[in-house]
Design an enzyme around this catalytic site. Structure first.
Site, PDB file in Angstrom:
ATOM      1  N   ARG A  24       0.852  -1.187   0.000  1.00 43.20           N
ATOM      2  CA  ARG A  24       0.000   0.000   0.000  1.00 43.20           C
ATOM      3  C   ARG A  24       0.892   1.244   0.000  1.00 43.20           C
ATOM      4  NH1 ARG A  24      -2.498   2.988   4.970  1.00 43.20           N
ATOM      5  NH2 ARG A  24      -3.801   4.497   3.904  1.00 43.20           N
ATOM      6  N   HIS A  38      -3.159  10.879   1.246  1.00 37.28           N
ATOM      7  CA  HIS A  38      -2.585  10.627   2.571  1.00 37.28           C
ATOM      8  C   HIS A  38      -2.056  11.965   3.111  1.00 37.28           C
ATOM      9  CE1 HIS A  38      -1.022   7.174   5.204  1.00 37.28           C
ATOM     10  NE2 HIS A  38      -0.678   8.266   5.848  1.00 37.28           N
ATOM     11  N   GLU A  83      -7.353   8.074   6.907  1.00 38.50           N
ATOM     12  CA  GLU A  83      -7.592   8.660   8.216  1.00 38.50           C
ATOM     13  C   GLU A  83      -8.103  10.103   8.175  1.00 38.50           C
ATOM     14  OE1 GLU A  83      -4.168   8.188  10.728  1.00 38.50           O
ATOM     15  OE2 GLU A  83      -4.275   6.014  10.642  1.00 38.50           O
ATOM     16  N   ASN A 102      -7.145   1.192   9.954  1.00 37.57           N
ATOM     17  CA  ASN A 102      -5.844   1.472  10.563  1.00 37.57           C
ATOM     18  C   ASN A 102      -6.004   1.357  12.065  1.00 37.57           C
ATOM     19  OD1 ASN A 102      -4.900   2.047   8.035  1.00 37.57           O
ATOM     20  ND2 ASN A 102      -4.396   4.201   8.450  1.00 37.57           N
ATOM     21  N   TYR A 111      -3.794   0.800  15.948  1.00 38.38           N
ATOM     22  CA  TYR A 111      -2.519   0.749  16.659  1.00 38.38           C
ATOM     23  C   TYR A 111      -2.606   0.450  18.144  1.00 38.38           C
ATOM     24  CZ  TYR A 111      -0.322   2.848  12.547  1.00 38.38           C
ATOM     25  OH  TYR A 111       0.150   3.071  11.289  1.00 38.38           O
ATOM     26  N   GLU A 164      -3.206  -0.488   8.017  1.00 38.45           N
ATOM     27  CA  GLU A 164      -2.041  -0.116   8.825  1.00 38.45           C
ATOM     28  C   GLU A 164      -2.154  -0.767  10.189  1.00 38.45           C
ATOM     29  OE1 GLU A 164      -1.178   4.079   9.408  1.00 38.45           O
ATOM     30  OE2 GLU A 164      -1.533   4.491   7.298  1.00 38.45           O
TER      31      GLU A 164
HETATM   32  C1  PNW Z   1      -1.094   6.928  11.052  1.00 43.12           C
HETATM   33  N1  PNW Z   1      -2.850   9.228  16.851  1.00 43.12           N
HETATM   34  O1  PNW Z   1      -1.218   8.119  11.736  1.00 43.12           O
HETATM   35  C2  PNW Z   1      -0.777   7.361   9.628  1.00 43.12           C
HETATM   36  O2  PNW Z   1      -1.676   6.903   8.664  1.00 43.12           O
HETATM   37  C3  PNW Z   1       0.636   7.138   9.232  1.00 43.12           C
HETATM   38  O3  PNW Z   1       0.970   8.025   8.188  1.00 43.12           O
HETATM   39  C4  PNW Z   1       1.528   7.307  10.437  1.00 43.12           C
HETATM   40  O4  PNW Z   1       2.886   7.323  10.125  1.00 43.12           O
HETATM   41  C5  PNW Z   1       1.199   6.159  11.372  1.00 43.12           C
HETATM   42  O5  PNW Z   1      -0.181   6.141  11.709  1.00 43.12           O
HETATM   43  C6  PNW Z   1       2.006   6.153  12.656  1.00 43.12           C
HETATM   44  O6  PNW Z   1       1.757   7.306  13.400  1.00 43.12           O
HETATM   45  C7  PNW Z   1      -1.615   8.293  13.018  1.00 43.12           C
HETATM   46  O7  PNW Z   1      -2.398  10.268  17.407  1.00 43.12           O
HETATM   47  C8  PNW Z   1      -1.116   9.421  13.659  1.00 43.12           C
HETATM   48  O8  PNW Z   1      -3.674   8.496  17.457  1.00 43.12           O
HETATM   49  C9  PNW Z   1      -1.532   9.730  14.924  1.00 43.12           C
HETATM   50  C10 PNW Z   1      -2.457   8.920  15.550  1.00 43.12           C
HETATM   51  C11 PNW Z   1      -2.950   7.790  14.922  1.00 43.12           C
HETATM   52  C12 PNW Z   1      -2.538   7.491  13.656  1.00 43.12           C
END
Ligand code: PNW
Length: 500
Positions: A74, A120, A166, A306, A308, A377
């Site tokens: 991607r 993006h 996002e 996405n 995390y 992601e």
């Molecule tokens: C994503 N938060 O961003 C993006 O899609 C990527 O470009 C980025 O590098 C990656 O996650 C890692 O950060 C985020 O603050 C940025 O919760 C911030 C947040 C979540 C996702």
């Protein structure tokens, strides 16, 4: 073995974070070039001018993907490379188009399936200056539609399109907190312009309309002959109640996800914003015209996810401030009983909690009726990784454990909960420009030595990915044999019939 035989896995990146070559071959500036130039906005004062130099190293990056065994990749297109000023009446830059066309040809040649993100976060700067960029519904949505059409026409071999990455981040980080380009916020110490209580909701609305317009174009003008699919990628964290005994905290857990994800997903699947948002935001949240509902409702062929991290959620009492975007609640790393959500990383907002991934996959699947999901992601930074000597950075056991746990949690959700995940892209193929964090925070499975000509060194986590997925993806023969077997209940009946 729990993932289907056609399951796609690979890695993700984004144009501004890896390409560099910001004024090569006719590229115009994006709002991130402008934002990075403002002192104090990026932690290490850096920018994407060089990044991973990937614009010039496409062959090398593809060789790396191949070496790691990736089935898909991607990446995003830099809008201002293909239309330097961005607008529908502005000149097209053929060199930019040729670059991405060639890249897709080369990926396919290497047996890697491309997933293209159209947006993006790197809006052509000229559009921000010309009419206020994402804030201008008529102009922005028409220009995005034009850009999307150009890309669908130019790259017919790509079968997986993502309109926006996002939108929450574009709207909240870009127009409420002011930590992302274009840096709008009500905080006049940080920015001369912005209205944190209103602009984010307008921007979110405009992104949804632009997404809907691009999807309509794809479905009407390209899908019938090209046969691909299109969707949006949304970010969102898992939630646990701060006090599991308190119904108000349990309710706040849902509200948190609604303010992050359903803000976009409810209009896309149901045609309107969540009731919880309308209740808190009132008329500051735009309303959809009938024509807009027709554009947006049903506009996902797949859900791009996405994901995390997770938080404990504590409800707040009373009226929230006007600039609140969380849903009148607090996000915490410790619950009432002192349990910690997960270990620290280099990113202040990220703490691993793999069970949360499985929970959220279930939450989304139940609410949106089990859509096809691509995890577009998932990944982690490591506390202090940039301070380590190269040899030690390559032994990224913390990241290995993160991927192992998250991918297993996803496989369980597929196998045991009936969630329909069809692909997974780890963030990220390379260490890269981590937006406001600059280069200090590394997310790559591949180490990039910024001091030595962006040389790439795959970390342990890069090599772990193929064996990890090989252990979980069913072999096509096994899957076919399983499908041919009669279901157990039927087999019993047949046995009984035979007995009789
Ligand atoms: C994503 N938060 O961003 C993006 O899609 C990527 O470009 C980025 O590098 C990656 O996650 C890692 O950060 C985020 O603050 C940025 O919760 C911030 C947040 C979540 C996702």
């Amino acid at each position: 073995m729990s993932l289907p035989s056609d399951f796609l896995w690979g890695f993700a990146t984004a144009a501004y974070q890896i390409e560099g070559s910001t004024d090569v071959d006719g590229r115009g500036p994006s709002i991130w070039d402008t934002f990075c130039a403002i002192p104090g906005k990026i932690a290490d004062g850096s920018s994407g001018v060089v990044a991973c130099d990937s614009y010039k190293r496409t062959k090398e990056d593809i060789a790396l993907l191949k070496e790691l065994g990736a089935k898909c990749y991607r990446f995003s297109i830099s809008w201002s490379r293909v239309i330097p000023l961005g607008g529908r009446n502005d000149p097209i830059n053929q060199a930019g188009i040729d670059h991405y066309r060639q890249f897709v040809d080369d990926l396919l040649e290497a047996g890697i399936t491309p997933f293209i993100t159209l947006f993006h976060w790197d809006l052509p700067d000229a559009l921000d200056k010309r009419y206020g960029g994402l804030l201008n519904k008529e102009e922005f949505t028409a220009d995005f539609e034009n850009y999307a059409r150009l890309m669908f026409k130019s790259i017919p071999k790509c079968k997986h399109w993502i309109t926006f990455n996002e939108p929450w981040c574009s709207a909240i980080n870009g127009y409420n907190l002011g930590i992302f380009a274009p840096g709008h916020t009500s905080d006049r110490n940080k920015s001369p312009v912005g209205d944190s209580a209103r602009e984010p909701w307008i921007v979110g609305h405009n992104i949804l309309i632009a997404h809907g317009k691009a999807v309509k174009v794809y479905r009407e003008e390209f899908k019938p002959t090209q046969g691909g699919e299109i969707g949006i990628t949304l970010n969102g964290d898992a939630t646990y109640p701060w006090d599991p005994e308190d119904p108000a905290d349990i309710e706040a857990c849902d509200r948190k996800i609604e303010f992050a994800i359903s803000w976009f997903a409810d209009p896309i699947y149901f045609g309107d914003y969540p009731a919880s948002m309308r209740k808190q935001l009132g008329e500051r949240l735009p309303t959809f015209t009938e024509e807009e509902v027709a554009l947006v409702k049903g506009s996902n062929d797949f859900y791009g996810m996405n994901h995390y991290t997770a938080n404990y959620i504590k409800h707040r009492k009373g009226t929230p401030p006007e600039d609140d975007f969380l849903g009148n609640l607090e996000t915490l790393f410790y619950d009432k009983n002192g349990n910690c959500i997960g270990p620290e990383t280099q990113s202040f907002w990220l703490r691993p909690n793999a069970q949360g991934f499985r929970n959220l996959l279930n939450w989304l699947s139940k609410r949106y009726n089990y859509p096809k999901i691509y995890v577009t992601e998932n990944g982690t930074s490591l506390k202090g990784e940039s301070d380590l000597p190269l040899e030690q950075a390559l032994e990224d056991d913390f990241r290995c454990k993160y991927f192992h746990d998250y991918v297993h949690a996803m496989a369980k959700a597929v196998e045991e909960d009936g969630v329909n995940v069809k692909g997974y892209m780890a963030w990220s193929l390379l260490d890269n420009f981590e937006w406001a964090d600059g280069y200090v925070t590394r997310f790559g499975v591949t180490y990039v030595d910024y001091k030595d000509n962006c040389k790439r060194y795959p970390k342990k986590s890069a090599r772990q990915m193929k064996p990890l997925f090989d252990s979980l993806i069913k072999k096509a023969e096994v899957e076919a044999a399983e499908a041919a077997k009669p279901a157990p209940a039927v087999a019993e009946e047949q046995a009984e019939e035979a007995d009789a």
